[in-house]
Design an enzyme around this catalytic site. Structure first.
Site, PDB file in Angstrom:
ATOM      1  CD  GLU A 232      -3.075  -1.621  -1.100  1.00  0.00           C
ATOM      2  OE1 GLU A 232      -2.910  -2.100   0.035  1.00  0.00           O
ATOM      3  OE2 GLU A 232      -2.121  -1.399  -1.864  1.00  0.00           O
TER       4      GLU A 232
ATOM      5  NE  ARG B  92       2.697  -3.001   8.483  1.00  0.00           N
ATOM      6  CZ  ARG B  92       1.439  -3.379   8.388  1.00  0.00           C
ATOM      7  NH1 ARG B  92       0.783  -3.772   9.444  1.00  0.00           N
ATOM      8  NH2 ARG B  92       0.816  -3.373   7.227  1.00  0.00           N
TER       9      ARG B  92
END
Length: 188
Positions: free
Chosen positions: A118, A81
């Protein structure tokens, strides 16, 4: 959008002092709980891209300190993105881009670096035969900082100077201090 709607990151401030969860973009962003795995809230920014592109680009530009763009030769677009935002910004600003991609997408010679996310691991690559430039990294979200830190390190290893990072959303409690200033529109 007025410049007071965007907030520039201060890496030394306490996270609670930097939050701006009342920004108008929060009414458009969709929160998806437990995605991509249980315990993670995913902030879906695609509704912003469907009908608010110009406002988002205006807000990103307003988040940058006056004069910083004079120091930038090109934008470092972080897959995936970050490509969207960097492309829109590059078109508006007349600046070029350096791509930081997933493995196997760029022709050699490339430099690569693995990093932790993460919720897993990944690798970034960039062409390492480009002339040194002053780069502003661009991505959508700063979470744990693994992706942006890796992008920073790859740029440094290829003799580029990273002058800062620009993100739409900074999840301030998930990462430590970044090696260069981070400029952002939203903080949570």
């Amino acid at each position: 959008m007025s410049s007071n709607a965007a907030i520039s990151a201060n890496n030394d401030a306490e996270p609670s002092d930097m939050l701006n969860t009342d920004h108008q973009f929060w009414q458009i962003i969709r929160t998806v709980p437990d995605f991509p795995k249980v315990g993670i809230d995913f902030y879906d920014i695609t509704p912003l891209l469907r009908s608010h592109v110009n406002e988002v680009i205006d807000a990103l530009l307003a988040a940058l300190p006056k004069g910083l763009l004079d120091e930038v030769d090109c934008l470092g677009a972080v897959e995936a993105r970050g490509f969207v935002f960097a492309s829109l910004l590059a078109g508006r600003l007349g600046k070029g881009m350096i791509l930081l991609r997933k493995p196997g997408k760029l022709p050699p010679p490339v430099a690569n670096k693995a990093y932790a996310l993460e919720y897993g691991k990944d690798t970034l690559e960039m062409q390492n035969n480009l002339p040194p430039e002053r780069v502003l990294l661009v991505d959508d979200i700063l979470a744990t900082g693994g992706t942006l830190t890796t992008a920073y390190e790859l740029c440094q290893s290829a003799s580029h100077t990273v002058v800062g990072a620009l993100v739409l959303l900074d999840l301030v409690d998930l990462h430590g201090k970044f090696p260069v200033p981070v400029y952002t529109v939203l903080k949570a």
